[in-house]
Design a protein around this motif. Sequence first.
Motif, PDB file in Angstrom:
ATOM      1  N   UNK A 153       0.807  -1.227   0.000  1.00 26.13           N
ATOM      2  CA  UNK A 153       0.000   0.000   0.000  1.00 26.13           C
ATOM      3  C   UNK A 153       0.837   1.272   0.000  1.00 26.13           C
ATOM      4  N   UNK A 154       2.095   1.172   0.483  1.00 28.77           N
ATOM      5  CA  UNK A 154       2.969   2.356   0.544  1.00 28.77           C
ATOM      6  C   UNK A 154       3.734   2.539  -0.759  1.00 28.77           C
ATOM      7  N   UNK A 155       4.395   1.481  -1.221  1.00 27.01           N
ATOM      8  CA  UNK A 155       5.296   1.620  -2.368  1.00 27.01           C
ATOM      9  C   UNK A 155       4.545   1.840  -3.679  1.00 27.01           C
ATOM     10  N   UNK A 156       3.290   1.406  -3.752  1.00 28.48           N
ATOM     11  CA  UNK A 156       2.536   1.595  -4.981  1.00 28.48           C
ATOM     12  C   UNK A 156       2.260   3.052  -5.304  1.00 28.48           C
ATOM     13  N   UNK A 157       2.274   3.909  -4.278  1.00 25.85           N
ATOM     14  CA  UNK A 157       1.934   5.321  -4.481  1.00 25.85           C
ATOM     15  C   UNK A 157       3.016   6.055  -5.259  1.00 25.85           C
ATOM     16  N   UNK A 158       4.287   5.748  -4.973  1.00 28.60           N
ATOM     17  CA  UNK A 158       5.386   6.486  -5.602  1.00 28.60           C
ATOM     18  C   UNK A 158       5.320   6.478  -7.113  1.00 28.60           C
ATOM     19  N   UNK A 159       4.980   5.326  -7.694  1.00 30.24           N
ATOM     20  CA  UNK A 159       4.920   5.220  -9.151  1.00 30.24           C
ATOM     21  C   UNK A 159       3.759   6.010  -9.739  1.00 30.24           C
ATOM     22  N   UNK A 160       2.722   6.264  -8.938  1.00 28.60           N
ATOM     23  CA  UNK A 160       1.498   6.895  -9.444  1.00 28.60           C
ATOM     24  C   UNK A 160       1.336   8.332  -8.983  1.00 28.60           C
ATOM     25  N   UNK A 161       2.354   8.881  -8.321  1.00 29.22           N
ATOM     26  CA  UNK A 161       2.197  10.201  -7.728  1.00 29.22           C
ATOM     27  C   UNK A 161       1.920  11.269  -8.789  1.00 29.22           C
ATOM     28  N   UNK A 162       2.490  11.106  -9.991  1.00 35.84           N
ATOM     29  CA  UNK A 162       2.208  12.060 -11.070  1.00 35.84           C
ATOM     30  C   UNK A 162       0.744  12.041 -11.466  1.00 35.84           C
ATOM     31  N   UNK A 163       0.153  10.849 -11.600  1.00 35.55           N
ATOM     32  CA  UNK A 163      -1.269  10.721 -11.935  1.00 35.55           C
ATOM     33  C   UNK A 163      -2.142  11.320 -10.843  1.00 35.55           C
TER      34      UNK A 163
ATOM     35  N   UNK B 184      -1.335  13.692  -8.635  1.00 37.64           N
ATOM     36  CA  UNK B 184      -1.211  15.155  -8.654  1.00 37.64           C
ATOM     37  C   UNK B 184      -2.057  15.761  -9.765  1.00 37.64           C
ATOM     38  N   UNK B 185      -1.986  15.151 -10.944  1.00 36.91           N
ATOM     39  CA  UNK B 185      -2.720  15.674 -12.090  1.00 36.91           C
ATOM     40  C   UNK B 185      -4.231  15.582 -11.891  1.00 36.91           C
ATOM     41  N   UNK B 186      -4.696  14.448 -11.387  1.00 40.08           N
ATOM     42  CA  UNK B 186      -6.134  14.229 -11.232  1.00 40.08           C
ATOM     43  C   UNK B 186      -6.738  15.090 -10.131  1.00 40.08           C
ATOM     44  N   UNK B 187      -6.021  15.228  -9.018  1.00 36.81           N
ATOM     45  CA  UNK B 187      -6.557  15.951  -7.868  1.00 36.81           C
ATOM     46  C   UNK B 187      -6.088  17.401  -7.806  1.00 36.81           C
ATOM     47  N   UNK B 188      -5.216  17.800  -8.748  1.00 36.53           N
ATOM     48  CA  UNK B 188      -4.698  19.177  -8.819  1.00 36.53           C
ATOM     49  C   UNK B 188      -4.056  19.599  -7.492  1.00 36.53           C
ATOM     50  N   UNK B 189      -3.140  18.760  -6.998  1.00 33.46           N
ATOM     51  CA  UNK B 189      -2.454  19.082  -5.756  1.00 33.46           C
ATOM     52  C   UNK B 189      -1.015  19.469  -6.049  1.00 33.46           C
ATOM     53  N   UNK B 190      -0.400  20.168  -5.104  1.00 29.75           N
ATOM     54  CA  UNK B 190       0.967  20.652  -5.275  1.00 29.75           C
ATOM     55  C   UNK B 190       1.973  19.543  -4.987  1.00 29.75           C
ATOM     56  N   UNK B 191       3.222  19.795  -5.373  1.00 32.04           N
ATOM     57  CA  UNK B 191       4.296  18.865  -5.037  1.00 32.04           C
ATOM     58  C   UNK B 191       4.456  18.732  -3.526  1.00 32.04           C
TER      59      UNK B 191
END
Length: 370
Positions: A4-14, A16-23
Motif C-alpha cells: 500500500x505504501x510503495x505503490x503510491x510512488x509510481x502513481x504520484x504524477x497521476x 497530482x494531475x487528477x486531484x490538482x495538488x501541489x508537489x
Amino acid sequence: MRAPITGVGSLIGDIKSDLSISNGLAGVITAMPLIAFALLSPFAPKLSQRFGLERVLALSALMITVGVIVRSLGGVVLLMLGTMLFGMAIAVCNVLLPSLVKTAFPNQLGLITGFYTVAMNLCGALASGISVPLAHSIGLGWRGSLMIWAILAGTATILWLLRSKEAAGAQASISAMKKGKSLWRNKLAWSITLYMGLQSMVFYVIAAWLPEILQERGIGAEQAGWMLSFMQFAIMPVTFVVPILAGKMKDQRWIVGMIFILLFGGLIGLIYGSNTIASFSTIILGIGSGAAFSLAMMFFTLRSNHVQEAAELSGMAQSVGYMLAALGPIAFGVLHDTTHSWTIPLYTLIVVIVLILSFGLIAAKNRTIQ
C-alpha cells in the motif's frame, strides 16, 4: 505491510494531475506512513498487552484493508484519511511481528524473520513495478490500481481473525509478565535503537535521491530508475539469509562488520567510480541495506528476554528509526542545495555508516537487556 505504501510512488504524477495538488502536498502524502510509524510505534506494545498480541494484529490487518479502500474512493481528504489509517495499522504490525515470531517460533527466529522480511520486500517491489501498468495498460486508473491491494489485505485480515480466535491465552501470558526498568534508560536498547534508526536513514536517503545522483552523472532517467529497482531486488536474498545466519550465532559482530564494508564500498564507488562502477555500487548498497535491516529485526528478538520486552524494544527502535528515516532525505536534499554537489552529502553518509558500525558492534554482543 509494504505494497500500500510503495505503490503510491509510481502513481504520484497521476494523483497530482487528477486531484490538482501541489508537489508539497504530494510529498506530505508519501511521508504520512513514515510519520505514523514514528508516532505510533511506542504505543503498539501497550495495545498488545491490553488486548492480546494476535487480536491486535488481526484488527490492524482489518484497518489496513479499510484504509486502502478509503484512500481510493474520493478526493484529497479521503486520500489522506485512508493513508493515515493504514499507516497507523502498519506501524503496529511493524512493531509486533518480531514479538509474534519470538513467542510462536522460539526455535526458528532466523528462518521466520527471513520469510516475513522477504515477503514485505517482494510485495513492496511488486507494487512499485505493476502499479503503473495496472493504472494505464489495464485501464484501472490510479484509484483502481491502489484499490487492488485491498484484496491482499482483506485475505490477511480473514486469516488473522481466524488465528486470533485460537490465541485466546496470548493476552494473559503477556499481561502477566514482569515490568522492568524503562528501555529508554537502557544503553543496549539505545544502541539497537540508533542502529535501527541510522540504517533506516541510509536506506531512505538512497531510495529518495539515487536517481537524481545518477542523472547528474549523465545516466538517463529511465536507466537510473531501473538501477533503483535492481537495488531493491538485491535486498531480497540477503533479508532471507542474514536472519538465518544471525539466529545460529550467539555473537553477530562479524555480520555488522560485513555490512559496514558493503555500505562503505558502495558509497565510495558512487562517489569516485565510473558510471559502470556506480551501477555496480547501487547493487552493493542494496545488499548492505537489506542485511542491515534484517539484522535490526533480529536484534529485537535476540536481545530481549520475553515477548513483551521484544515488543517494547521494537516500538522504541522503530519510533526513533522512522523519525530519522523521514528526516534523512530532507536533510540530504538541503545539504545538496547548500553545497551544490552530491559529494559532501555522500561523505556525510559515510560518517553515518561509521556510526552504524559503532552501535552495531555494541548491539551484536551476546547478551540481553537487563
